[in-house]
Design a protein around this motif. Structure first.
Motif: not given
Lengths: 332, 324
Positions: B217-219, B221-222, B237
């Motif tokens: 998921x992008x979050x 990576x963020x 997370x």
């Protein structure tokens, strides 16, 4: 003049011959194949290209956020005189979010759905500094005000799903600004938003960067968006930068036929009612890319000579392009 | 919130009502309990007398109304076989089963979640492949076989763990618990391991799939781009998101195991409810079967309620749906 500044001061970021490849079953996909970039402190660079041109991968490479099967196989990335590729993961972690921040494309996916906004902002501060949660919270609140979020205390207590897309992207931008980074890499941050919100956010980001002296790499496929924002533009095609220069120069006197194609396909007042120009063909597969100019199959100026890879031609301080047959008449 | 809970309890009441009719009629159709209760040599007169004494001579709907009337007052009737109150028979044995299943679930989550996360984070590592192959064995080997192998190994060969019964128990209020004594705990290990193996394998696979999905998921990576430490990304997370599917599966498995722990209970002579149910079905002991099913339905409804409440703790967007 920006051109002077760029060459006189020491660059904040210097990327040389960056090569990021994805090693797949079918062979190496050369997503980024020899990219050079230079960025002065406080400078705004627009990195433009079609999807698959390697522009986002270039951004993620700078942060060291390339996941397998992707790998940086060559080149160098210097930030503030330090070699990022030689750094240990621990040192890189200290740099991320602190000196170099990032904003992603899709605001609905960048915030963790099960954590409150305040948690996600405070942790970003506390990852780099020993501050009390109360102080970190206050700072988060201040930055939310700065990016134009009304009633910030209320928003801090929200979960991401309770906020609109534009609001979430502002929060993502606020998170990027939290630790006053020296460089922000924004990966198409307005693509997923309404046009009206897009304009506001671009305006605000520009102001914030000017105010804090933050350098910005704005990755986009939309030349119209970048024209009003960037100091300089670099145009990417098939893993390489094919043309770079100051924004005005690029927009009014494109040298590379691909850049010209991009500019002609942007709708404007004078093209009303006329059929929009489009670049023929499709981006080539990065797997089968051999020698020569990658654009030659779609280029109306291509000749036999284009089977050889064109070198870099420099015009003045910041103007460079890679083409055997540049557009000569700057007639627009 | 409280409206949500009340709504759920009302639903539960209707489910109980429907289930009671189905089971009552079902058992009635299966056969005549009298033939199980009197000796084959009994005369018709004797049979009729017995039938009358249990009230089985009356029409089925009259029997049901009578049952419902007393059930609403907490009386589920007496076992045809032993004459003891059906509810008491079940409640006496329930703690043993709940204890066994609870311990097995605890074991499977404590083992399954960390292994699943490791396998999800490093799918290519040899260790992960060993875990995944092991989990396939875990849920394809039949429970009775696993139980017997464990007995062979730990009781017969090594002689370190007991094989049957609950061991020493402690009286806590009206219920007896094995888990609080060392001897009881030793008795609990093998049956819980047997029952938990399948559950752990399932939880490993669910956790691994969820980890791989959320990892991309992008979050995540963020979160890395924010410069968070990998342990914080993992604990906060990733884990919070991975827990959502795990709670669903663990809850379903808990209910499943509770209602059908009979194989394990038989192999280890564990005095739980499973054995009681099978015996009661075989002797057509209707009051016990009906009481058992109703208690299970109630238990599963409450379990689902607890799962939903847990969801709300972990997944904020599910809170929103309840508010509407």
């Amino acid at each position: 003049m920006t051109a002077r500044q760029t060459t006189d001061t020491m660059p904040l970021l210097r990327v040389q011959n960056l090569q990021t490849h994805f090693l797949t079953r079918f062979g190496a996909v050369k997503a980024v194949d020899g990219v050079d970039l230079e960025l002065a402190p406080g400078e705004i660079l627009g990195l433009v290209g079609e999807s698959g041109s390697g522009k986002s991968i270039t951004g993620f490479s700078i942060l060291g956020l390339i996941d397998p099967p992707g790998r940086i196989v060559g080149g160098s990335i210097e930030f503030d005189g330090r070699d990022l590729l030689a750094m240990k993961e621990r040192e890189l972690r200290r740099l991320r979010g602190n000196d170099i921040a990032v904003v992603f494309q899709d605001p609905s996916m960048t915030l963790n759905p099960v954590l409150r906004v305040d948690t996600q902002m405070i942790e970003a501060i506390q990852a780099h500094e020993t501050v009390s949660s109360a102080a970190a919270r206050q700072r988060a609140r201040d930055v939310l005000v700065k990016v134009g979020i009304p009633s910030p205390d209320e928003r801090l207590r929200c979960y991401p799903f309770e906020l609109s897309g534009g609001m979430r992207q502002r929060i993502a931008i606020a998170i990027a600004l939290l630790n006053r980074p020296r460089l922000i890499i924004a990966d198409e941050p307005t693509t997923a938003l309404d046009v009206s919100i897009q304009g506001q956010i671009i305006h605000e980001v520009r102001e914030l960067c000017r105010e804090t002296g933050t350098a910005l790499i704005w990755v986009t496929h939309d030349l119209a968006v970048i024209a009003g924002l960037a100091d300089r533009i670099a145009v990417m095609y098939a893993g390489r930068i094919v043309e770079t220069g100051e924004t005005d120069e690029i927009i009014h006197h494109p040298m590379h036929p691909y850049t010209r194609g991009l500019i002609d396909s942007v709708p404007s007042g004078s093209t009303r009612g006329a059929r929009l120009h489009q670049i023929e063909g499709m981006t080539p597969s990065l797997l089968e890319l051999g020698e020569g100019c990658a654009f030659r199959d779609r280029c109306h100026r291509a000749t036999e000579q284009c089977r050889e890879t064109p070198g870099v031609t420099s015009l003045g301080n910041t103007r460079e392009f890679r083409c055997w047959h540049p557009e000569t008449g700057g007639d627009q | 919130m409280s409206a949500f809970v009340i709504n759920r309890l009302l639903q539960a009441f209707f489910v109980l009502l429907v289930m009671s009719v189905l089971v009552f009629v079902g058992i009635y159709l299966v056969g005549d309990p009298i033939s199980m209760l009197v000796s084959p040599e009994a005369t018709d007169l004797e049979r009729d007398a017995v039938r009358e004494s249990f009230g089985l001579d009356r029409p089925i709907f009259v029997q049901y109304i009578t049952f419902l009337g007393s059930a609403l007052q907490g009386d589920f009737g007496r076992s045809f076989l032993t004459g003891e109150p059906a509810l008491q028979l079940i409640l006496e044995r329930m703690p043993a089963t709940v204890e066994l299943v609870g311990f097995a679930m605890f074991f499977s989550v404590v083992i399954g979640v960390p292994l699943g996360i490791i396998a999800g984070l490093r799918p290519e590592a040899t260790f992960s492949k060993v875990i995944m192959t092991g989990s396939i064995f875990g849920f394809s080997l039949p429970t009775f076989w696993v139980g017997m192998v464990l007995i062979m190994l730990f009781a017969v060969q090594l002689g370190i763990l007991p094989t049957s019964g609950r061991g020493e128990t402690v009286q806590v209020g009206p219920i007896e618990l094995s888990i609080l004594t060392l001897d009881g705990l030793r008795h609990l290990i093998l049956p819980a391991l047997t029952l938990g193996l399948t559950k752990a394998s399932l939880i490993i696979r669910v956790t691994r799939a969820a980890t791989r999905e959320i990892q991309a998921m992008d979050y995540i990576k963020f979160a890395r781009a924010k410069g968070l430490s990998s342990s914080r990304i993992l604990r906060v997370h990733l884990l919070k998101n991975v827990l959502i599917p795990i709670i669903t599966v663990a809850g379903l498995e808990f209910g499943q195991a509770l209602a059908f722990a009979v194989v394990t209970e038989t192999v280890f002579s564990w005095p739980g409810m499973g054995k009681l149910l099978i015996d009661s079905i075989l002797t057509l002991d209707r009051p016990v079967v009906v009481a058992y099913v109703l208690i299970m339905v109630l238990f599963l409804v409450l379990l689902n309620l607890v799962i939903d409440l847990l969801y709300m703790v972990i997944d904020p967007s599910s809170r929103e749906k309840v508010r509407d």
